[in-house]
Design a protein around this motif. Structure first.
Motif, PDB file in Angstrom:
ATOM      1  N   LEU A 288      -9.679 -16.658  11.894  1.00 28.38           N
ATOM      2  CA  LEU A 288      -9.133 -17.016  10.591  1.00 28.38           C
ATOM      3  C   LEU A 288      -9.337 -15.899   9.575  1.00 28.38           C
ATOM      4  CD1 LEU A 288      -7.872 -19.143   8.732  1.00 28.38           C
ATOM      5  CD2 LEU A 288     -10.177 -20.030   8.322  1.00 28.38           C
ATOM      6  N   ALA A 289     -10.521 -15.280   9.608  1.00 25.41           N
ATOM      7  CA  ALA A 289     -10.782 -14.169   8.681  1.00 25.41           C
ATOM      8  C   ALA A 289      -9.827 -13.009   8.932  1.00 25.41           C
ATOM      9  CB  ALA A 289     -12.234 -13.715   8.827  1.00 25.41           C
ATOM     10  N   GLY A 290      -9.513 -12.730  10.198  1.00 22.01           N
ATOM     11  CA  GLY A 290      -8.567 -11.659  10.506  1.00 22.01           C
ATOM     12  C   GLY A 290      -7.174 -11.948   9.984  1.00 22.01           C
ATOM     13  N   TYR A 291      -6.709 -13.181  10.176  1.00 20.66           N
ATOM     14  CA  TYR A 291      -5.383 -13.532   9.672  1.00 20.66           C
ATOM     15  C   TYR A 291      -5.333 -13.519   8.148  1.00 20.66           C
ATOM     16  CZ  TYR A 291      -3.557 -14.882  14.246  1.00 20.66           C
ATOM     17  OH  TYR A 291      -3.089 -14.867  15.528  1.00 20.66           O
ATOM     18  N   LEU A 292      -6.393 -13.982   7.507  1.00 17.17           N
ATOM     19  CA  LEU A 292      -6.423 -13.965   6.046  1.00 17.17           C
ATOM     20  C   LEU A 292      -6.425 -12.545   5.503  1.00 17.17           C
ATOM     21  CD1 LEU A 292      -8.936 -16.869   5.268  1.00 17.17           C
ATOM     22  CD2 LEU A 292      -6.446 -16.894   5.033  1.00 17.17           C
ATOM     23  N   PHE A 293      -7.140 -11.656   6.174  1.00 24.17           N
ATOM     24  CA  PHE A 293      -7.174 -10.264   5.715  1.00 24.17           C
ATOM     25  C   PHE A 293      -5.798  -9.617   5.870  1.00 24.17           C
ATOM     26  CE2 PHE A 293      -7.878  -5.709   6.528  1.00 24.17           C
ATOM     27  CZ  PHE A 293      -8.456  -5.366   5.306  1.00 24.17           C
ATOM     28  N   LYS A 294      -5.112  -9.883   6.986  1.00 21.13           N
ATOM     29  CA  LYS A 294      -3.765  -9.336   7.173  1.00 21.13           C
ATOM     30  C   LYS A 294      -2.809  -9.880   6.118  1.00 21.13           C
ATOM     31  CE  LYS A 294      -4.153  -8.641  12.172  1.00 21.13           C
ATOM     32  NZ  LYS A 294      -3.638  -9.038  13.504  1.00 21.13           N
ATOM     33  N   LEU A 295      -2.907 -11.154   5.814  1.00 22.23           N
ATOM     34  CA  LEU A 295      -2.065 -11.736   4.772  1.00 22.23           C
ATOM     35  C   LEU A 295      -2.356 -11.107   3.422  1.00 22.23           C
ATOM     36  CD1 LEU A 295      -0.010 -13.878   3.884  1.00 22.23           C
ATOM     37  CD2 LEU A 295      -1.908 -15.502   3.671  1.00 22.23           C
ATOM     38  N   TYR A 296      -3.632 -10.875   3.152  1.00 21.32           N
ATOM     39  CA  TYR A 296      -4.025 -10.240   1.890  1.00 21.32           C
ATOM     40  C   TYR A 296      -3.453  -8.832   1.784  1.00 21.32           C
ATOM     41  CZ  TYR A 296      -7.148  -8.077  -1.544  1.00 21.32           C
ATOM     42  OH  TYR A 296      -7.659  -7.386  -2.609  1.00 21.32           O
ATOM     43  N   GLU A 297      -3.507  -8.080   2.868  1.00 22.07           N
ATOM     44  CA  GLU A 297      -2.973  -6.718   2.862  1.00 22.07           C
ATOM     45  C   GLU A 297      -1.460  -6.725   2.656  1.00 22.07           C
ATOM     46  OE1 GLU A 297      -4.452  -3.513   3.360  1.00 22.07           O
ATOM     47  OE2 GLU A 297      -6.224  -4.624   2.720  1.00 22.07           O
ATOM     48  N   LYS A 298      -0.767  -7.661   3.275  1.00 22.72           N
ATOM     49  CA  LYS A 298       0.685  -7.725   3.107  1.00 22.72           C
ATOM     50  C   LYS A 298       1.066  -8.087   1.681  1.00 22.72           C
ATOM     51  CE  LYS A 298       1.909  -8.755   7.888  1.00 22.72           C
ATOM     52  NZ  LYS A 298       2.568  -9.709   8.822  1.00 22.72           N
ATOM     53  N   LEU A 299       0.305  -8.997   1.068  1.00 23.20           N
ATOM     54  CA  LEU A 299       0.582  -9.348  -0.322  1.00 23.20           C
ATOM     55  C   LEU A 299       0.366  -8.158  -1.252  1.00 23.20           C
ATOM     56  CD1 LEU A 299      -0.990 -12.935  -0.576  1.00 23.20           C
ATOM     57  CD2 LEU A 299       1.429 -12.335  -0.511  1.00 23.20           C
ATOM     58  N   LEU A 300      -0.699  -7.397  -1.002  1.00 26.87           N
ATOM     59  CA  LEU A 300      -0.930  -6.192  -1.819  1.00 26.87           C
ATOM     60  C   LEU A 300       0.194  -5.184  -1.639  1.00 26.87           C
ATOM     61  CD1 LEU A 300      -4.783  -5.544  -1.434  1.00 26.87           C
ATOM     62  CD2 LEU A 300      -3.573  -6.513  -3.384  1.00 26.87           C
ATOM     63  N   ARG A 301       0.678  -5.050  -0.412  1.00 26.21           N
ATOM     64  CA  ARG A 301       1.759  -4.083  -0.166  1.00 26.21           C
ATOM     65  C   ARG A 301       3.043  -4.526  -0.844  1.00 26.21           C
ATOM     66  NH1 ARG A 301       2.403  -1.858   5.815  1.00 26.21           N
ATOM     67  NH2 ARG A 301       0.321  -1.171   5.193  1.00 26.21           N
ATOM     68  N   LEU A 302       3.320  -5.815  -0.859  1.00 30.03           N
ATOM     69  CA  LEU A 302       4.520  -6.304  -1.528  1.00 30.03           C
ATOM     70  C   LEU A 302       4.423  -6.185  -3.040  1.00 30.03           C
ATOM     71  CD1 LEU A 302       5.281  -9.534   0.557  1.00 30.03           C
ATOM     72  CD2 LEU A 302       6.535  -7.381   0.610  1.00 30.03           C
ATOM     73  N   LEU A 303       3.239  -6.374  -3.577  1.00 29.84           N
ATOM     74  CA  LEU A 303       3.080  -6.360  -5.030  1.00 29.84           C
ATOM     75  C   LEU A 303       2.919  -4.955  -5.598  1.00 29.84           C
ATOM     76  CD1 LEU A 303       0.703  -9.444  -5.483  1.00 29.84           C
ATOM     77  CD2 LEU A 303       3.156  -9.330  -5.938  1.00 29.84           C
ATOM     78  N   PHE A 304       2.164  -4.097  -4.898  1.00 27.92           N
ATOM     79  CA  PHE A 304       1.811  -2.788  -5.468  1.00 27.92           C
ATOM     80  C   PHE A 304       2.351  -1.612  -4.658  1.00 27.92           C
ATOM     81  CE2 PHE A 304      -1.552  -5.807  -6.618  1.00 27.92           C
ATOM     82  CZ  PHE A 304      -1.463  -5.749  -7.998  1.00 27.92           C
ATOM     83  N   GLY A 305       2.915  -1.864  -3.504  1.00 23.04           N
ATOM     84  CA  GLY A 305       3.497  -0.774  -2.731  1.00 23.04           C
ATOM     85  C   GLY A 305       2.557  -0.232  -1.662  1.00 23.04           C
ATOM     86  N   ARG A 306       3.149   0.605  -0.785  1.00 29.66           N
ATOM     87  CA  ARG A 306       2.406   1.144   0.356  1.00 29.66           C
ATOM     88  C   ARG A 306       1.343   2.142  -0.085  1.00 29.66           C
ATOM     89  NH1 ARG A 306       3.722   1.468   5.799  1.00 29.66           N
ATOM     90  NH2 ARG A 306       2.645   3.128   6.927  1.00 29.66           N
ATOM     91  N   LYS A 307       1.665   2.950  -1.103  1.00 26.53           N
ATOM     92  CA  LYS A 307       0.704   3.978  -1.529  1.00 26.53           C
ATOM     93  C   LYS A 307      -0.591   3.350  -2.040  1.00 26.53           C
ATOM     94  CE  LYS A 307       4.100   7.533  -2.723  1.00 26.53           C
ATOM     95  NZ  LYS A 307       4.602   8.424  -3.804  1.00 26.53           N
ATOM     96  N   PHE A 308      -0.459   2.221  -2.738  1.00 28.84           N
ATOM     97  CA  PHE A 308      -1.664   1.573  -3.271  1.00 28.84           C
ATOM     98  C   PHE A 308      -2.555   1.037  -2.145  1.00 28.84           C
ATOM     99  CE2 PHE A 308      -3.912  -2.245  -4.675  1.00 28.84           C
ATOM    100  CZ  PHE A 308      -4.585  -1.779  -5.793  1.00 28.84           C
TER     101      PHE A 308
END
Length: 353
Positions: A309-329
């Motif tokens: 569950l922690a792994g899936y939550l971390f991946k979801l968190y990373e995808k949300l950051l990429r959608l909101l702030f971009g790949r460079k961030f």
């Protein structure tokens, strides 16, 4: 040995990622620390729960045949003992002159503090296991059938009555009302106000609370009837090899003022009536502990599920950051281990120059 290790890897249900394909970041490190901390907390909680066990409540059919039991009473009635008549009648038509075993002590009537007066006894909880184990002090009344100071304005009634374990009634009435008696109490002397310190079934445990304990009723009517209906359930408590057999009961009440006839006599006997019935089931309250193998399997399942569950939550968190702030961030402040195929090509190109 290496060949055996390579064969075992083919059966790995969760293949590992090579180190050259992993990326380090502050967010990943923090998530790892948080996951490990939560896992240790859950392990600690589960170990404490395993050592402490759990309380199991079960209703089972009462397969024990009991022929008799005791009714334990300790109450105060606002009427002289000389005017009081006590009796027990059950469905087998057996009659017990409760006055032969109960004690009657004349005293004054008073309302003790912390008693529930004129309240309906609708809220009652079953005593928990630890409370019963701490308060399982057996007791017996040292005297029976005693009459003391009967001319006092109130009567303290206490003792135990042996009865058949069948449906029955325990009556507290006035002499000359409901039963024939040589004496008859004058209507103006009737007062069935009362306070109850103890009313229980079975072995006498004075420190275990019951629905009628520490309750009372006060009235100014002479022809007053108080009726208590009790459903008794045999109850067994088990903990650390200690077994306590007792009884608990649910309670309903009915109170009414009896209207007199044209002759002045009441239409039905006034008094205090305890009607009881026994349920064919038993409540078993016991401390249990799951088997050790089951505990280990449960712990492994919880820890493994938490990691996934922690792994899936971390991946979801990373995808949300990429959608909101971009790949460079998201790739900022990350560290990739060297040793991959592209790294080798870059090294070879630099060597050519």
């Amino acid at each position: 040995m290496d060949a055996f290790a390579n064969r075992v890897k083919t059966f790995d249900a969760f293949p590992k990622v090579d180190s050259q394909h992993t990326v380090r970041s502050d967010r990943g490190g923090f998530s790892t620390i948080l996951t490990v901390f939560l896992t240790l907390v859950i392990i600690w909680i589960e170990i404490g729960g395993f050592l402490g066990g759990y309380v199991d409540h079960q209703f089972i059919v009462d397969d024990q045949i009991r022929t008799n039991l005791l009714i334990n009473i300790d109450m105060l009635v606002a009427m002289p003992c000389d005017f009081i008549h006590t009796n027990v009648v059950d469905i087998t038509d057996d009659r017990f002159l409760a006055g032969e075993t109960l004690n009657f002590e004349g005293t004054r009537f008073f309302l003790p503090e912390m008693f529930k007066i004129n309240n309906e006894n609708t809220e009652y909880e079953t005593p928990d296991l630890d409370h019963v184990m701490q308060e399982n002090l057996r007791a017996e009344f040292s005297i029976e059938g005693q009459r003391m100071n009967q001319g006092a304005p109130a009567c303290h009634i206490f003792g135990s009555i042996p009865v058949n374990q069948v449906s029955g009634e325990f009556h507290i009435t006035a002499k000359g009302f409901g039963y024939r008696d040589r004496q008859s109490a004058a209507p103006q002397n009737l007062n069935f106000s009362h306070v109850i310190s103890e009313f229980s079934f079975g072995t006498f445990y004075p420190l275990i609370d019951n629905p009628l304990d520490f309750t009372g009723k006060v009235t100014e009517e002479n022809y007053q009837a108080y009726k208590y209906y009790a459903k008794v359930v045999p109850t067994t408590y088990e903990k650390l090899g200690i077994v306590i057999d007792t009884n608990q009961y649910s309670l309903t009440e009915q109170h009414k003022v009896i209207k007199p006839k044209k002759t002045g006599n009441p239409q039905s006997p006034p008094g205090i009536f305890f009607k009881y019935d026994f349920e064919p089931i038993k409540l078993l309250i016991a401390e249990r502990r799951i088997p050790f193998i089951q505990f280990v399997a449960k712990l492994g399942t919880i820890c493994g599920g938490l990691m996934i569950l922690a792994g899936y939550l971390f991946k979801l968190y990373e995808k949300l950051l990429r959608l909101l702030f971009g790949r460079k961030f998201t790739e900022r402040d990350t560290e990739k281990k060297t040793g991959g195929l592209l790294d080798n090509e870059k090294t070879d190109i630099r060597k050519d120059y």
